[in-house]
Design a protein around this motif. Structure first.
Motif, PDB file in Angstrom:
ATOM      1  N   GLY A 552      12.157 -16.469   8.641  1.00 44.87           N
ATOM      2  CA  GLY A 552      11.558 -15.035   8.098  1.00 44.87           C
ATOM      3  C   GLY A 552      10.978 -14.844   6.512  1.00 44.87           C
ATOM      4  O   GLY A 552       9.950 -14.048   6.336  1.00 44.87           O
ATOM      5  N   GLY A 553      11.467 -15.627   5.631  1.00 40.86           N
ATOM      6  CA  GLY A 553      11.079 -15.812   4.469  1.00 40.86           C
ATOM      7  C   GLY A 553       9.803 -16.452   4.626  1.00 40.86           C
ATOM      8  O   GLY A 553       9.017 -16.036   3.828  1.00 40.86           O
ATOM      9  N   PHE A 558       3.587 -15.789   4.342  1.00 42.68           N
ATOM     10  CA  PHE A 558       2.298 -15.727   4.942  1.00 42.68           C
ATOM     11  C   PHE A 558       1.837 -14.515   4.883  1.00 42.68           C
ATOM     12  O   PHE A 558       0.551 -14.231   4.984  1.00 42.68           O
ATOM     13  N   CYS A 559       2.400 -13.382   5.282  1.00 44.40           N
ATOM     14  CA  CYS A 559       1.738 -12.207   5.426  1.00 44.40           C
ATOM     15  C   CYS A 559       1.570 -11.461   4.148  1.00 44.40           C
ATOM     16  O   CYS A 559       0.364 -10.948   4.018  1.00 44.40           O
ATOM     17  N   ARG A 561       0.223 -13.563   1.652  1.00 45.28           N
ATOM     18  CA  ARG A 561      -1.000 -14.100   1.496  1.00 45.28           C
ATOM     19  C   ARG A 561      -2.295 -13.613   2.326  1.00 45.28           C
ATOM     20  O   ARG A 561      -3.203 -13.465   1.760  1.00 45.28           O
ATOM     21  N   VAL A 562      -1.978 -12.925   3.497  1.00 41.40           N
ATOM     22  CA  VAL A 562      -3.087 -12.579   4.377  1.00 41.40           C
ATOM     23  C   VAL A 562      -3.296 -11.234   3.797  1.00 41.40           C
ATOM     24  O   VAL A 562      -4.736 -10.702   3.640  1.00 41.40           O
ATOM     25  N   LEU A 563      -2.259 -10.492   3.207  1.00 42.74           N
ATOM     26  CA  LEU A 563      -2.594  -9.005   2.887  1.00 42.74           C
ATOM     27  C   LEU A 563      -3.485  -9.252   1.680  1.00 42.74           C
ATOM     28  O   LEU A 563      -4.500  -8.485   1.289  1.00 42.74           O
ATOM     29  N   LYS A 564      -2.918 -10.203   0.626  1.00 43.72           N
ATOM     30  CA  LYS A 564      -3.725 -10.107  -0.605  1.00 43.72           C
ATOM     31  C   LYS A 564      -5.088 -10.680  -0.253  1.00 43.72           C
ATOM     32  O   LYS A 564      -6.216 -10.246  -1.236  1.00 43.72           O
ATOM     33  N   ALA A 565      -5.339 -11.554   0.602  1.00 49.96           N
ATOM     34  CA  ALA A 565      -6.695 -11.959   0.865  1.00 49.96           C
ATOM     35  C   ALA A 565      -7.734 -10.732   1.293  1.00 49.96           C
ATOM     36  O   ALA A 565      -8.888 -10.729   1.248  1.00 49.96           O
ATOM     37  N   LEU A 642       5.795  -8.617  14.193  1.00 49.42           N
ATOM     38  CA  LEU A 642       6.100  -8.313  12.765  1.00 49.42           C
ATOM     39  C   LEU A 642       4.950  -8.612  11.862  1.00 49.42           C
ATOM     40  O   LEU A 642       4.455  -7.958  10.970  1.00 49.42           O
ATOM     41  N   TYR A 643       4.241  -9.542  12.279  1.00 48.04           N
ATOM     42  CA  TYR A 643       3.118  -9.947  11.299  1.00 48.04           C
ATOM     43  C   TYR A 643       1.919  -9.126  11.738  1.00 48.04           C
ATOM     44  O   TYR A 643       1.307  -8.685  10.446  1.00 48.04           O
ATOM     45  N   ARG A 644       1.707  -8.750  12.757  1.00 54.13           N
ATOM     46  CA  ARG A 644       0.405  -7.782  13.042  1.00 54.13           C
ATOM     47  C   ARG A 644       0.859  -6.283  12.258  1.00 54.13           C
ATOM     48  O   ARG A 644      -0.028  -5.899  11.789  1.00 54.13           O
ATOM     49  N   THR A 645       2.119  -6.029  12.269  1.00 55.22           N
ATOM     50  CA  THR A 645       2.360  -4.525  11.984  1.00 55.22           C
ATOM     51  C   THR A 645       2.312  -4.922  10.188  1.00 55.22           C
ATOM     52  O   THR A 645       1.745  -3.897   9.552  1.00 55.22           O
ATOM     53  N   ALA A 646       2.936  -6.051   9.826  1.00 52.43           N
ATOM     54  CA  ALA A 646       2.893  -5.972   8.172  1.00 52.43           C
ATOM     55  C   ALA A 646       1.549  -6.266   7.544  1.00 52.43           C
ATOM     56  O   ALA A 646       1.129  -5.861   6.457  1.00 52.43           O
ATOM     57  N   THR A 647       0.637  -6.844   8.336  1.00 48.77           N
ATOM     58  CA  THR A 647      -0.896  -6.896   7.730  1.00 48.77           C
ATOM     59  C   THR A 647      -1.885  -6.210   8.440  1.00 48.77           C
ATOM     60  O   THR A 647      -3.160  -6.420   8.062  1.00 48.77           O
TER      61      THR A 647
END
Length: 658
Positions: A552-553, A558-559, A561-565, A642-647
């Motif tokens: 989870g961490g 990773f999320c 990093r994707v958000l910032k990019a 979770l990844y799709r929701t977060a990003t």
């Protein structure tokens, strides 16, 4: 005296009712999570989002009314932490057969109220004068000020809770479609090689919330315990322990590893947690003195100044009277246990002094690192050690009630310290949005008392359905309750109990090494740190619980990093806001799984069968290798959700706030 101001409604009847309901729900959810994983989370932001959505349906609610709801609602999660870290130790010690409702309510509610009172003189010093960060309080204030699209937030929370609940229902304690764990183990010579992961989405969500650094440290602790200590003990230690050697003889590798962990290796974690708790107190000595001095100075100055409603705390005279009034019932409780005022009065004095000191520490640390990272368990270890040492002199080493008395003191202090940290987080939020402090303090006390009412029923339900702390024939895989087990071990050990002191000593040395490494990292200014209490919990927990926390961490990293990019946030605040959907989703998963676990426990207890909800045998694959693969695939699918929701790209309402 105060200056009259016209503020919007705050402590309304509907806000109180909604806060009480949220507090009870979040207390129950955090109780399950803490007993299961040894970690609890702050719930201020989910409470704020739910408040905004519900009050909007009821005709709208201003920012200050929503702030009152999140203040009272978040008290449930905090009080649950104080209870589960300590009170289950009374059952583990054999003092209680189950959790007595009136006793639990008295300890939890009185401890929570004292936590509110002890923290009142600290507000001005820590929030106004020193301006500590209080990260969850700032985040909750940001949510309240921006509106944060509560309809979308509740949709995320609800969908995630449904996903977590369905996952728990499908697991071994429910329908039996998937197992609780996926593991592999084999003998290598005389040693044991083991690796496994729990398939709980709540653990994945906990890892997402606490982040990669803590996830790595928890996993490292698990590796030390399961991939180093267990193989070494199986190879070299069993010759000196014939009883344990006989117990593991003929078992397969996985079962043998579990027996070795339960009988010996987990006590490495006890030693490491013990050293970590003492280190936490030592390292906070300057903060402790600073918090106490500034709090007392603020209390003296407050009576001589004219203040606005937005700066009005509960009056100090009322605070002092309240401390006396709410201490007297605790004196009666202690007297009921020990039967001697020569012991119960010192117990009460220790509780009062330790309560105020450690509420100051908890409040200060909440301002620095947040409530979720607050080392309350370390504070409680210190309280129980000191209490047990004093009681050892007063009652003698052969006293059967000595360990119980020490736990009783620690339980009140732990509840108070947890509430104090939460109180200051909420008051920081209120300070930023212009709320009246005394109204928040009253609401937090109400929320603590309401939460105390559900603790005993939830604990009894979980204990009868799953077991707590100690494996038994009826419950071979209980909820671990690592902190409560530690408290029981420390209290029993100081009064002549039988413990594997050699293993505890090795664990203490290991904790000292981890502290030294962390101090080197701190001196070098490294971003990665090794908090000893996180490592100690990892050493104590089964490896299968540490792995999903790490994953989870890793997913959170990773999320991020994707958000910032993708979004190129200009500030840290914008980046945190963009990542909030992932945090809401994770909180929803935890709440959904925890509440479903509690609901599943009801038919288990009523029927007296652990498999009462299980599907017919031909449809159950939970005990097969196929079931493990299905469980892993389902967990991966939820992680992707979770990844799709977060990003996901911010919607129009979010873009307007950027």
């Amino acid at each position: 005296m105060s200056t009259p101001t016209s503020l919007p409604p705050q402590l309304t009847a509907r806000a109180i009712v909604l806060a009480v309901v949220l507090a009870m729900i979040l207390a129950a959810a955090n109780t399950y999570l803490g007993l299961f994983a040894g970690m609890t989370i702050s719930s201020a932001i989910p409470a704020a989002v739910v408040s905004m959505a519900v009050l909007r349906v009821l005709g709208g609610g201003g920012i200050l009314e929503n702030n009152i709801v999140q203040t009272g609602g978040s008290a449930g999660a905090s009080l649950a932490s104080g209870v589960i870290f300590t009170i289950p130790a009374l059952v583990i010690l054999g003092f209680w057969d189950d959790f007595d409702f009136l006793w639990v309510v008295a300890i939890a509610a009185l401890g929570g109220i004292l936590g509110v009172l002890f923290s009142v003189p600290l507000r001005r010093s820590l929030i106004v004068d020193q301006g500590l960060a209080f990260p969850e309080g700032k985040a909750a204030a940001e949510v309240l000020r921006t509106g944060e699209n509560p309809a979308q937030g509740v949709k995320i929370l609800g969908a995630a809770a449904l996903g977590g609940g369905v996952f728990k229902l499908a697991a071994a304690s429910g329908l039996g479609l998937i197992p609780d764990t996926a593991a592999i183990a084999s003998y290598v010579g005389r040693g044991i090689a083991y690796f496994g992961t729990n398939l709980s989405p709540a653990l994945l969500a906990v890892g997402y919330i606490v982040g990669l650094n803590v996830g790595i440290v928890v996993l490292l602790g698990g590796v030390i315990s399961w991939n180093v200590a267990i193989p070494l003990y199986a190879t070299f230690g069993l010759d000196g322990n014939p009883a344990l050697a006989a117990a593991v003889a003929g078992l397969d590798a996985e079962d043998a590893a579990g027996v070795l962990w339960s009988a010996q290796i987990r006590y490495l974690g006890v030693g490491a947690m013990l050293v970590g708790g003492l280190w936490a107190l030592f390292s906070l000595r300057k903060s402790l003195l600073s918090g106490i001095k500034s709090g007392l100075a603020a209390a003296r100055a407050g009576a001589q100044t004219v203040i606005a409603d937005t700066e009005r705390d509960l009056p100090m005279k009322g605070v002092l009277i309240g401390v006396v009034l709410f201490t007297l019932p605790l004196l009666a409780l202690y007297q009921n246990i020990v039967g001697s005022f020569a012991v119960s009065i010192p117990m009460t004095i220790i509780m009062i002094v330790a309560g105020f000191l450690f509420c100051s520490v908890s409040a200060y640390m909440a301002g620095l690192v947040g409530t979720s990272n607050n080392p309350v368990s370390g504070i409680t270890i210190g309280t129980i050690l000191f209490s047990a040492a004093v009681l050892l002199v007063l009652m003698g080493p052969s006293s059967a009630t000595g360990p119980v008395a020490a736990i009783m003191i620690g339980a009140v202090v732990c509840c108070a310290a947890c509430i104090a940290g939460d109180n200051l987080q909420d008051l920081k939020c209120g300070y930023l949005v212009g709320a009246t402090p005394w109204r928040q303090q009253v609401m937090l006390a109400i929320g603590a008392c309401a939460s105390a009412l559900v603790m005993a029923p939830v604990l009894n339900l979980l204990a009868r359905a799953y077991g707590i702390g100690v494996p038994t024939e009826a419950h071979p895989d209980p909820l671990i309750a690592p902190q409560a087990t530690l408290m029981a071990s420390v209290a029993r050990g100081l009064f002549g109990g039988s413990l594997p002191w050699a293993t505890i000593g090795v664990g203490a040395a290991l904790g000292a090494v981890i502290i030294a490494v962390d101090e080197v990292l701190k001196a070098k200014g490294a971003k990665f740190r090794m908090p000893v209490l996180a490592a100690a919990v990892g050493i104590y927990l089964p490896l299968e619980l540490s792995v999903p926390i790490f994953l989870g961490g890793l997913l959170a990293w990773f999320c991020d990093r994707v958000l910032k990019a993708n979004t190129r946030a200009a500030t840290a605040e914008e980046a945190e806001r963009m990542g909030r959907k992932g945090m809401l989703f994770a909180a929803g998963v935890i709440t959904g799984e925890a509440l479903t676990g509690i609901l599943i426990a009801i038919p288990i207890v009523v029927a007296g069968r652990a498999d009462v909800l299980a599907l017919p045998a031909e449809y159950r694959i939970g005990q097969s290798a196929a079931g493990e693969w299905v469980g892993l695939a389902a967990l991966a699918a939820l992680a992707y959700w979770l990844y799709r929701t977060a990003t996901a790209a911010p919607g129009a309402s979010e873009s307007r706030h950027r």
